[in-house]
Scaffold this motif. Structure first.
Motif, mmCIF file in Angstrom:
data_model
loop_
_atom_site.group_PDB
_atom_site.id
_atom_site.type_symbol
_atom_site.label_atom_id
_atom_site.label_comp_id
_atom_site.label_asym_id
_atom_site.label_seq_id
_atom_site.Cartn_x
_atom_site.Cartn_y
_atom_site.Cartn_z
ATOM 1 N N THR A 188 -12.932 1.809 67.673
ATOM 2 C CA THR A 188 -13.923 1.980 66.597
ATOM 3 C C THR A 188 -14.279 3.433 66.320
ATOM 4 O O THR A 188 -15.007 3.708 65.364
ATOM 5 C CB THR A 188 -15.214 1.228 66.960
ATOM 6 O OG1 THR A 188 -15.733 1.750 68.199
ATOM 7 C CG2 THR A 188 -14.933 -0.264 67.124
ATOM 8 N N GLU A 189 -13.801 4.371 67.162
ATOM 9 C CA GLU A 189 -14.216 5.760 66.998
ATOM 10 C C GLU A 189 -13.010 6.695 66.986
ATOM 11 O O GLU A 189 -11.933 6.354 67.488
ATOM 12 C CB GLU A 189 -15.152 6.185 68.154
ATOM 13 C CG GLU A 189 -16.462 5.414 68.201
ATOM 14 C CD GLU A 189 -17.303 5.826 69.400
ATOM 15 O OE1 GLU A 189 -18.530 5.819 69.291
ATOM 16 O OE2 GLU A 189 -16.710 6.155 70.459
ATOM 17 N N LYS A 190 -13.239 7.871 66.410
ATOM 18 C CA LYS A 190 -12.282 8.963 66.489
ATOM 19 C C LYS A 190 -13.036 10.231 66.872
ATOM 20 O O LYS A 190 -14.227 10.380 66.545
ATOM 21 C CB LYS A 190 -11.549 9.161 65.168
ATOM 22 C CG LYS A 190 -10.481 8.107 64.911
ATOM 23 C CD LYS A 190 -9.586 8.499 63.761
ATOM 24 C CE LYS A 190 -8.456 7.485 63.590
ATOM 25 N NZ LYS A 190 -7.526 7.860 62.508
ATOM 26 N N SER A 191 -12.349 11.105 67.574
ATOM 27 C CA SER A 191 -13.005 12.333 68.040
ATOM 28 C C SER A 191 -12.643 13.512 67.129
ATOM 29 O O SER A 191 -11.514 13.632 66.650
ATOM 30 C CB SER A 191 -12.590 12.642 69.477
ATOM 31 O OG SER A 191 -11.197 12.886 69.546
ATOM 32 N N LEU A 192 -13.650 14.365 66.881
ATOM 33 C CA LEU A 192 -13.473 15.605 66.134
ATOM 34 C C LEU A 192 -14.058 16.736 66.970
ATOM 35 O O LEU A 192 -15.169 16.612 67.517
ATOM 36 C CB LEU A 192 -14.167 15.531 64.775
ATOM 37 C CG LEU A 192 -13.562 14.536 63.748
ATOM 38 C CD1 LEU A 192 -14.419 14.518 62.494
ATOM 39 C CD2 LEU A 192 -12.139 14.947 63.409
ATOM 40 N N SER A 193 -13.320 17.818 67.106
ATOM 41 C CA SER A 193 -13.758 18.941 67.942
ATOM 42 C C SER A 193 -14.025 20.169 67.078
ATOM 43 O O SER A 193 -13.324 20.418 66.079
ATOM 44 C CB SER A 193 -12.698 19.262 69.004
ATOM 45 O OG SER A 193 -12.496 18.157 69.870
ATOM 46 N N GLN A 194 -15.062 20.931 67.490
ATOM 47 C CA GLN A 194 -15.433 22.171 66.798
ATOM 48 C C GLN A 194 -15.621 23.277 67.850
ATOM 49 O O GLN A 194 -16.199 23.044 68.924
ATOM 50 C CB GLN A 194 -16.734 21.984 66.006
ATOM 51 C CG GLN A 194 -16.618 20.996 64.850
ATOM 52 C CD GLN A 194 -15.846 21.576 63.680
ATOM 53 O OE1 GLN A 194 -15.739 22.807 63.538
ATOM 54 N NE2 GLN A 194 -15.304 20.703 62.839
ATOM 55 N N ILE A 195 -15.116 24.476 67.546
ATOM 56 C CA ILE A 195 -15.260 25.628 68.430
ATOM 57 C C ILE A 195 -16.048 26.710 67.683
ATOM 58 O O ILE A 195 -15.758 27.013 66.502
ATOM 59 C CB ILE A 195 -13.890 26.177 68.874
ATOM 60 C CG1 ILE A 195 -13.120 25.124 69.671
ATOM 61 C CG2 ILE A 195 -14.053 27.448 69.698
ATOM 62 C CD1 ILE A 195 -11.723 25.558 70.070
ATOM 63 N N TYR A 196 -17.029 27.299 68.393
ATOM 64 C CA TYR A 196 -17.819 28.365 67.758
ATOM 65 C C TYR A 196 -18.155 29.410 68.831
ATOM 66 O O TYR A 196 -18.570 29.054 69.957
ATOM 67 C CB TYR A 196 -19.095 27.818 67.143
ATOM 68 C CG TYR A 196 -19.672 28.739 66.104
ATOM 69 C CD1 TYR A 196 -19.180 28.726 64.795
ATOM 70 C CD2 TYR A 196 -20.684 29.646 66.431
ATOM 71 C CE1 TYR A 196 -19.701 29.588 63.834
ATOM 72 C CE2 TYR A 196 -21.202 30.512 65.477
ATOM 73 C CZ TYR A 196 -20.694 30.475 64.176
ATOM 74 O OH TYR A 196 -21.187 31.329 63.227
ATOM 75 N N PRO A 197 -17.978 30.712 68.518
ATOM 76 C CA PRO A 197 -18.224 31.764 69.532
ATOM 77 C C PRO A 197 -19.709 31.923 69.828
ATOM 78 O O PRO A 197 -20.561 31.683 68.973
ATOM 79 C CB PRO A 197 -17.629 33.011 68.894
ATOM 80 C CG PRO A 197 -17.667 32.751 67.426
ATOM 81 C CD PRO A 197 -17.465 31.288 67.252
ATOM 82 N N LEU A 198 -20.014 32.343 71.071
ATOM 83 C CA LEU A 198 -21.401 32.569 71.473
ATOM 84 C C LEU A 198 -21.766 34.052 71.479
ATOM 85 O O LEU A 198 -22.931 34.431 71.705
ATOM 86 C CB LEU A 198 -21.638 31.984 72.873
ATOM 87 C CG LEU A 198 -21.573 30.453 72.963
ATOM 88 C CD1 LEU A 198 -21.655 30.008 74.417
ATOM 89 C CD2 LEU A 198 -22.724 29.841 72.165
ATOM 90 N N THR A 199 -20.735 34.889 71.246
ATOM 91 C CA THR A 199 -20.985 36.340 71.211
ATOM 92 C C THR A 199 -20.237 36.947 70.040
ATOM 93 O O THR A 199 -19.502 36.248 69.323
ATOM 94 C CB THR A 199 -20.512 37.004 72.526
ATOM 95 O OG1 THR A 199 -19.097 36.828 72.644
ATOM 96 C CG2 THR A 199 -21.212 36.383 73.740
ATOM 97 N N GLU A 200 -20.425 38.244 69.874
ATOM 98 C CA GLU A 200 -19.726 38.935 68.806
ATOM 99 C C GLU A 200 -18.229 39.013 69.091
ATOM 100 O O GLU A 200 -17.413 39.110 68.172
ATOM 101 C CB GLU A 200 -20.292 40.368 68.636
ATOM 102 C CG GLU A 200 -21.761 40.416 68.264
ATOM 103 C CD GLU A 200 -22.021 39.783 66.912
ATOM 104 O OE1 GLU A 200 -21.102 39.798 66.058
ATOM 105 O OE2 GLU A 200 -23.127 39.250 66.693
ATOM 106 N N ASP A 201 -17.899 38.974 70.340
ATOM 107 C CA ASP A 201 -16.491 39.049 70.741
ATOM 108 C C ASP A 201 -15.843 37.683 70.520
ATOM 109 O O ASP A 201 -16.233 36.679 71.155
ATOM 110 C CB ASP A 201 -16.406 39.442 72.220
ATOM 111 C CG ASP A 201 -14.946 39.628 72.651
ATOM 112 O OD1 ASP A 201 -14.058 39.567 71.763
ATOM 113 O OD2 ASP A 201 -14.714 39.811 73.871
#
Length: 582
Positions: free
Chosen positions: A161-174
């Motif tokens: 019944t489900e599908k997974s979606l992933s998101q990546i986001y930086p925590l610093t300026e680097d």
């Protein structure tokens, strides 16, 4: 002129090779095949043209494309929302500061705080560096090595019944520094619908682009099918018709043989159609007619013997009493002193009275045989009936054969083991309990007498009287079992058996192998069995080595058959048809 003769010759050859029925059936097959095909070809052409005009419409294609675009926008909105959630998580100052300093404890605590706020989250990781592969699927070993802190909802994504979606986001300026990897669970329904709709629209445009080729291909197939049908229908129709007519001709020939009196003929049962059922029914009918004729002939012979027995009983019985009285009167009135003459009178009186007694017993046998009643069949449980026979057997006598008859005298069954093997299950049959009991008693009685007589013949005089009560001279086994819709009763023993040369006459009236027998017992047995609609045969027992009598009884369907026959005769009488059967 020559061409006319040639055509006429071909016509005669055609008529010889192909019969009228075959030609007609072939023509019927040809017409019934060609008309639907021609109609299908015409309707198919029209249908394709209309379908092309209705379904392959530019507006329909545009609407389908717009529907897919709507699904795409919806999915994009979902992904944008998840991205915004990831940005919100990554914007948390405490989380950013802890990731910059590498403070794992603070990261773990902050993940505990943030995770419940986002209900779509399945897994939340803080990584030291982004994964090498920027898009799923990620290497689990790499993720494990780069994970600084980790939280999940406690259950994996439900693949149904489900599908997974992933998101990546930086925590610093680097951009190569710490980052957040958020995995969300979304309902798979809309994503699957988008994928399915996209495939449908893609297939629609492919068909639209090649529709003329598709239509032309179908039309070519129809045309080819029509041409092949034209070539194959006539010979195929003749071949199929010949299979039918051949079996009809066989059946016709068999009917002619039956009409000539041959009831041994049987029709080969081939195929799996109505003619197969007809052939099978014909064979069964002829078999039943043959059996019925044998039964009728036997009953007619028994009837003739009964008539003769009744006349003989009448003719013999009348003079017996005057003869006996005359001799007794002569013996009583002699008053002389001649001793020799007195002894002659005594001997004469004794002989006459003994022979008159014998004749009276014979007359009794004839009278009882002539008055043998008909079986009145009712539904019964054969297992219960045989258990009653076992419980009531006692001394084996058949008093209905006439007082003083050897077959009416009781024969004690001690020293002979009688075993009854009756199944617990109910076996429904149609029987006359009194008449069938007479059959069972007679067969068991004959087996006991055969065993005892054989022992007496092969032993010293008076050895039978000196046999200890516990010693077993022989064994008799009575068994019952189902047989098709009916039942079977087997009475077998380990006695001397019946010679193969005598088995054909063993059921004839007045045929006996016993010195004091009347020869009526087995004739009566067979008459009763035949009146039950059954059969009886005799052979050698494979297990005990003696004689084996097998009774084949029909099931309760004989009652329905008899009732249907009575109704048919009654309807015939109401319509003024004389059946000749009462």
């Amino acid at each position: 002129m020559g061409s006319v003769r040639k055509s006429a010759g071909l016509g005669r050859i055609w008529n010889l090779l192909v019969g009228k029925t075959e030609r007609r059936l072939a023509m019927v097959i040809f017409v019934t095949t060609m008309v639907p095909l021609a109609a299908a070809l015409y309707l198919g052409t029209q249908m394709f043209r209309r379908a092309s005009a209705v379904w392959f419409n530019p507006e329909i294609g545009a609407q389908l494309d717009r529907g897919v675009d709507v699904y795409k926008d919806y999915v994009k909105a979902i992904k944008d929302d998840l991205k915004h959630q990831t940005v919100a998580i990554a914007s948390d100052p405490v989380l950013r500061e802890a990731a910059k300093r590498g403070n794992v404890e603070t990261l773990e605590s902050e993940l505990d705080t943030l995770f419940p706020s986002f209900t779509s989250l399945v897994e939340l990781r803080v990584l030291r560096a982004p994964p090498t592969n920027p898009a799923p699927p990620y290497d689990p070993a790499e993720l494990s090595a780069k994970t600084m802190a980790h939280r999940d909802r406690g259950r994996p994504v439900n693949a149904t019944t489900e599908k997974s979606l992933s998101q990546i986001y930086p925590l610093t300026e680097d951009l190569d520094g710490p980052c957040v990897l958020a995995t969300y669970a979304v309902s798979s329904k809309r994503l699957d619908e988008l994928e399915s709709a996209g495939e449908v629209v893609k297939r629609y445009h492919q068909i639209e682009a090649s529709r003329s080729d598709v239509y032309q291909g179908y039309l070519n197939v129809y045309a080819l099918l029509l041409g092949v049908t034209l070539v194959l229908t006539v010979p195929l129709g003749i071949l199929l018709a010949r299979g039918v007519t051949r079996r009809i001709n066989r059946l016709s020939a068999a009917i002619n043989l039956v009409a000539a009196g041959d009831l041994t003929v049987r029709v080969p049962v081939t195929g799996s159609d109505e003619l197969t059922d007809l052939a099978r029914t014909f064979n069964r009918m002829i078999g039943e007619i043959s059996q019925s004729r044998s039964r009728i002939e036997f009953l007619q012979r028994i009837g003739a013997w009964q008539d003769m027995a009744q006349r003989l009983a009448h003719e013999i019985k009348n003079p017996l009493t005057p003869i006996q009285l005359a001799v007794q009167e002569c013996h009583r009135k002699y008053g002389g002193d001649d001793t020799r003459y007195r002894m002659l009178l005594d001997t004469t009186l004794e002989i006459v009275e003994e022979e008159v007694g014998t004749l009276r017993r014979l007359v009794g046998n004839f009278s009882n045989f002539a008055r043998l009643p008909h079986a009145e069949l009712v539904e019964a449980n054969l297992s219960d009936f045989l258990r009653d026979c076992e419980n009531q057997l006692g001394h084996l006598e058949d008093p209905s054969l006439g007082e003083g008859s050897a077959d009416a005298e009781p024969i004690p069954s001690q020293n002979v083991e009688i075993r009854w093997e009756v199944p617990d299950e109910a076996i429904e049959v149609a029987i006359d309990r009194q008449m069938l009991r007479r059959v069972v008693v007679n067969l068991v009685r004959n087996a006991v007498q055969a065993i005892r007589d054989h022992h007496a013949r092969t032993s010293l005089p008076d050895a039978l009287a000196r046999v200890p009560s516990g010693e077993v001279l022989g064994r008799i086994v009575v068994t019952a079992s189902r047989e098709g819709d009916g039942a079977r009763i087997v009475v077998e023993d380990d006695g001397p058996g019946i010679a193969a040369s005598m088995r054909g006459r063993i059921f004839d009236p007045y045929f006996t192998t016993k010195a004091d027998g009347t020869g009526l017992g087995l004739a009566i047995v067979k008459k009763i069995v035949v009146e039950h609609g059954g059969e009886i045969d005799v052979d050698e027992s494979k297990t005990l080595g003696g004689a084996r009598f097998t009774l084949h009884l029909p099931g309760t369907k004989i009652l329905a058959i008899a009732a249907a026959a009575r109704e048919a005769r009654e309807r015939a009488r109401q319509q003024g048809v004389e059946t000749g059967v009462s």
